[in-house]
Design a protein around this motif. Structure first.
Motif, PDB file in Angstrom:
ATOM      1  N   GLU A 376      26.410 -32.687  -7.397  1.00 16.43           N
ATOM      2  CA  GLU A 376      25.674 -32.604  -8.458  1.00 16.43           C
ATOM      3  C   GLU A 376      24.362 -31.834  -8.004  1.00 16.43           C
ATOM      4  OE1 GLU A 376      25.136 -36.399  -9.436  1.00 16.43           O
ATOM      5  OE2 GLU A 376      27.210 -36.899 -10.355  1.00 16.43           O
ATOM      6  N   HIS A 377      24.034 -32.192  -6.824  1.00 16.29           N
ATOM      7  CA  HIS A 377      22.442 -31.606  -6.617  1.00 16.29           C
ATOM      8  C   HIS A 377      22.469 -29.897  -6.623  1.00 16.29           C
ATOM      9  CE1 HIS A 377      18.618 -31.030  -4.901  1.00 16.29           C
ATOM     10  NE2 HIS A 377      19.015 -30.549  -3.668  1.00 16.29           N
ATOM     11  N   LEU A 378      23.913 -29.486  -5.883  1.00 19.96           N
ATOM     12  CA  LEU A 378      24.249 -28.137  -5.780  1.00 19.96           C
ATOM     13  C   LEU A 378      24.339 -27.456  -7.179  1.00 19.96           C
ATOM     14  CD1 LEU A 378      26.661 -26.432  -3.016  1.00 19.96           C
ATOM     15  CD2 LEU A 378      26.691 -26.132  -5.733  1.00 19.96           C
ATOM     16  N   MET A 379      24.904 -28.185  -8.114  1.00 18.65           N
ATOM     17  CA  MET A 379      25.175 -27.448  -9.249  1.00 18.65           C
ATOM     18  C   MET A 379      23.497 -27.530 -10.072  1.00 18.65           C
ATOM     19  SD  MET A 379      28.078 -27.207 -10.200  1.00 18.65           S
ATOM     20  CE  MET A 379      28.509 -27.634 -11.876  1.00 18.65           C
ATOM     21  N   ARG A 380      22.617 -28.393  -9.797  1.00 21.73           N
ATOM     22  CA  ARG A 380      21.313 -28.361 -10.225  1.00 21.73           C
ATOM     23  C   ARG A 380      20.438 -27.225  -9.547  1.00 21.73           C
ATOM     24  NH1 ARG A 380      21.533 -33.717 -10.163  1.00 21.73           N
ATOM     25  NH2 ARG A 380      20.555 -33.907  -8.231  1.00 21.73           N
ATOM     26  N   ARG A 381      20.552 -27.047  -8.488  1.00 16.51           N
ATOM     27  CA  ARG A 381      20.006 -25.847  -7.642  1.00 16.51           C
ATOM     28  C   ARG A 381      20.531 -24.708  -7.990  1.00 16.51           C
ATOM     29  NH1 ARG A 381      17.402 -26.834  -2.649  1.00 16.51           N
ATOM     30  NH2 ARG A 381      16.920 -24.492  -3.051  1.00 16.51           N
ATOM     31  N   ALA A 382      21.922 -24.523  -8.388  1.00 16.71           N
ATOM     32  CA  ALA A 382      22.476 -23.312  -8.766  1.00 16.71           C
ATOM     33  C   ALA A 382      21.809 -23.005 -10.187  1.00 16.71           C
ATOM     34  CB  ALA A 382      24.011 -23.298  -8.759  1.00 16.71           C
ATOM     35  N   SER A 385      18.391 -21.621  -9.966  1.00 18.05           N
ATOM     36  CA  SER A 385      18.418 -20.090  -8.913  1.00 18.05           C
ATOM     37  C   SER A 385      18.879 -19.004  -9.997  1.00 18.05           C
ATOM     38  CB  SER A 385      19.048 -20.343  -7.928  1.00 18.05           C
ATOM     39  OG  SER A 385      20.571 -20.344  -8.105  1.00 18.05           O
ATOM     40  N   GLY A 386      19.461 -19.296 -10.900  1.00 16.96           N
ATOM     41  CA  GLY A 386      20.092 -18.221 -11.791  1.00 16.96           C
ATOM     42  C   GLY A 386      21.444 -17.759 -11.304  1.00 16.96           C
ATOM     43  N   MET A 387      22.170 -18.553 -10.496  1.00 16.32           N
ATOM     44  CA  MET A 387      23.438 -18.222  -9.908  1.00 16.32           C
ATOM     45  C   MET A 387      24.399 -19.124 -10.285  1.00 16.32           C
ATOM     46  SD  MET A 387      22.122 -17.600  -5.858  1.00 16.32           S
ATOM     47  CE  MET A 387      23.723 -17.044  -5.400  1.00 16.32           C
ATOM     48  N   SER A 388      25.611 -18.595 -10.374  1.00 15.38           N
ATOM     49  CA  SER A 388      26.670 -19.685 -10.773  1.00 15.38           C
ATOM     50  C   SER A 388      27.076 -20.596  -9.656  1.00 15.38           C
ATOM     51  CB  SER A 388      28.117 -18.670 -10.858  1.00 15.38           C
ATOM     52  OG  SER A 388      28.740 -18.444  -9.745  1.00 15.38           O
ATOM     53  N   PRO A 389      27.434 -21.686  -9.913  1.00 17.52           N
ATOM     54  CA  PRO A 389      27.711 -22.703  -8.737  1.00 17.52           C
ATOM     55  C   PRO A 389      28.519 -22.268  -7.705  1.00 17.52           C
ATOM     56  CG  PRO A 389      28.108 -23.684 -10.867  1.00 17.52           C
ATOM     57  CD  PRO A 389      27.856 -22.182 -11.058  1.00 17.52           C
ATOM     58  N   ASP A 390      29.585 -21.425  -8.037  1.00 18.65           N
ATOM     59  CA  ASP A 390      30.421 -20.700  -6.946  1.00 18.65           C
ATOM     60  C   ASP A 390      29.662 -19.759  -5.952  1.00 18.65           C
ATOM     61  OD1 ASP A 390      32.553 -22.134  -7.754  1.00 18.65           O
ATOM     62  OD2 ASP A 390      33.499 -20.287  -8.682  1.00 18.65           O
ATOM     63  N   VAL A 396      25.022 -20.978   0.260  1.00 22.26           N
ATOM     64  CA  VAL A 396      24.661 -22.112   1.037  1.00 22.26           C
ATOM     65  C   VAL A 396      25.426 -22.140   2.315  1.00 22.26           C
ATOM     66  CG1 VAL A 396      24.673 -24.581   1.008  1.00 22.26           C
ATOM     67  CG2 VAL A 396      23.593 -23.278  -0.894  1.00 22.26           C
ATOM     68  N   VAL A 397      26.833 -22.116   2.049  1.00 21.16           N
ATOM     69  CA  VAL A 397      27.695 -22.130   3.363  1.00 21.16           C
ATOM     70  C   VAL A 397      27.425 -21.176   4.269  1.00 21.16           C
ATOM     71  CG1 VAL A 397      30.107 -22.027   3.895  1.00 21.16           C
ATOM     72  CG2 VAL A 397      29.518 -23.402   2.223  1.00 21.16           C
ATOM     73  N   GLU A 398      27.438 -19.945   3.772  1.00 24.55           N
ATOM     74  CA  GLU A 398      27.413 -18.534   4.638  1.00 24.55           C
ATOM     75  C   GLU A 398      25.896 -18.642   5.463  1.00 24.55           C
ATOM     76  OE1 GLU A 398      27.810 -15.148   2.261  1.00 24.55           O
ATOM     77  OE2 GLU A 398      30.015 -15.446   2.261  1.00 24.55           O
TER      78      GLU A 398
END
Length: 465
Positions: A376-382, A385-390, A396-398
């Motif tokens: 849920e937090h990742l979705m909000r941050r995405a 940021s104007g980026m898609s969740p994917d 974030v992972v890279e």
């Protein structure tokens, strides 16, 4: 290996480390192997040069230097783990003694997370704005919705406030037309403030075919910040016509059948927005009170890095996107460099203290972050940021930033614990119950994120484990 810890101050220690020479064997072997791959000696195959020949040709000192550089991080990490200290950032290493065949002694000074005592915070009391929605607030919301459904129609008269004009623009600096200073067919609503300063006065009173020249400071482009002579030509004047405020408008602009239902929904939406703002205000004020209760020493190097990071992000990212430099930004803000530096330092100190205090609460309260909360937090941050969740998740992972997101959520949960224990009253004296807010953890994570940006040393510490 033997090590000892000396506390220099509440946020810095010196590790003194003694390494028997035999413990350097693996690093010495690796050093000879590395040098073997890099050099050529006549009479020997590459990679097969004996150690004695390397010592003779290239010097034992070169081998020792390579071995020590390889070994230091390992022995430093062992000493840190043995001492059970929570280090921040990179150490300053000084080799105090290196005797070939005997010993390696070195010291490492490094910032550490200070020991923090969290006092009883159940007595915290804060006051927040009451949730009040007036008829005027509803009227304004409905009017804004009404304006979104406005239509335009060309008129044969001079332009007035609120009209939509179609214009051609040409900007000159020092008498030269800018390459990016020409635009045609621009639609502009007079009074909206969406274009250049001075353009409203220039176009008001002009009919289609009329033109005017005015001076304005350019907000963007190749000459951002410079004074330009701007010629504007009006090619069309159109009047905006608002729909009638009736049931037909409600059906056009919403899923409701009547204007009364639309107004009731607008009131509910405004109440929800103000409740969200109230919750955020409560979290911010509770956090302020909590920080006042706790003595938090701040590591100097960490503070310096945080200040530099904040300045860099402002100058090279935020201001760069707006076509501004720091000097122009400060002029617009009406601040001196000294005032800016003071505010930046205060914000950095608050950010570091917030992290330290809430991280201590996370440990004390044994708070964990589950996959659903992290997602849920990742979705909000995405979204922010104007980026898609994917795309955001991949970045974030890279970038090895997953621990940072986990930390943000955990701190949000820690702040939520404090808010729940606090007494929150509105300006009418009513006690506010924030427990009913399903998104409380999400909101507190956002509050924490806003007040404490990730510091360089913190990020490095978490990424490296």
């Amino acid at each position: 290996m033997k090590s000892a810890v000396e506390t220099l101050n509440p946020t810095r220690v010196r590790l003194s480390i003694e390494v028997p020479f035999e413990e350097l064997k693996d690093s010495l072997d690796a050093a000879y192997k590395k040098i073997n791959q890099q050099v050529t000696v006549k009479g020997f195959r590459k990679g097969k040069i004996p150690a004695r020949v390397i010592d003779q040709r290239f010097g034992r000192g070169a081998v020792l230097e390579e071995a020590v550089n390889d070994a230091l991080p390992k022995f430093y990490t062992e000493a840190v783990n043995e001492a059970e200290i929570d280090v921040l950032g990179q150490p300053e290493v000084d080799i105090t003694e290196l005797k070939d065949g005997e010993t390696l002694n070195f010291t490492a000074e490094v910032d550490v997370r200070p020991s923090i005592e969290i006092p009883d915070y159940s007595g915290i009391e804060v006051e927040v704005d009451a949730v009040e929605v007036s008829d005027e607030d509803v009227d304004k919301a409905v009017t804004e919705l009404r304006e979104r459904f406005a239509s335009t129609s060309p008129v044969e008269r001079a332009a007035e406030d609120g009209d939509v004009v179609t214009i051609d623009l040409e900007a000159k600096v020092d008498g030269e037309v800018l390459e990016d200073g020409v635009a045609s067919g621009v639609s502009y609503t007079i009074g909206s403030g969406e274009l250049l300063d001075g353009i409203d006065d220039a176009v008001k009173g002009l009919e289609a075919g009329g033109e005017a020249t005015f001076t304005s400071e350019l907000k963007g482009g190749s000459a951002a910040g410079k004074e330009a002579e701007v010629t504007v030509k009006v090619t069309q004047v159109a009047a905006r016509e608002l729909p009638e405020l009736d049931d037909e408008f409600a059906q056009l602009a919403s899923e409701f059948d009547t204007l009364d239902e639309l107004r009731a929904d607008s009131r509910k939406r405004l109440e929800n927005m103000k409740q969200y703002d109230q919750a955020t205000q409560a979290q911010e004020r509770v956090l302020e009170k909590l920080l006042e209760l706790v003595e938090v020493p701040v590591p100097e190097k960490l503070l310096e890095d945080e200040i530099n990071t904040r300045k860099h992000n402002l100058e090279h990212h935020q201001l760069g996107q707006m076509g501004l430099d720091l000097e122009k930004y400060l002029e617009i803000q009406g601040k001196t460099v000294e005032e800016f530096d003071t505010e930046t330092k205060e914000a950095a100190v608050k950010g570091i203290k917030t992290q330290f205090v809430l991280d201590e609460l996370v440990k004390r309260e044994k708070l964990n972050v589950n996959q659903e909360e992290l997602t849920e937090h990742l979705m909000r941050r995405a979204a922010s940021s104007g980026m898609s969740p994917d795309q955001f998740a991949q970045a974030v992972v890279e970038g090895g930033q997953v621990p940072l997101l986990v930390g943000e959520v955990a701190r949000g949960k820690a702040l939520a614990v404090v808010v729940e224990a606090a007494t929150v009253k509105d300006t009418n004296g009513e006690v506010i119950d924030l427990d009913d807010d399903e998104d409380e953890t999400a909101e507190t994570a956002e509050t924490v994120e806003a007040s404490s940006e990730e510091t360089p040393a913190e990020a490095e510490e978490k990424t490296e484990g």
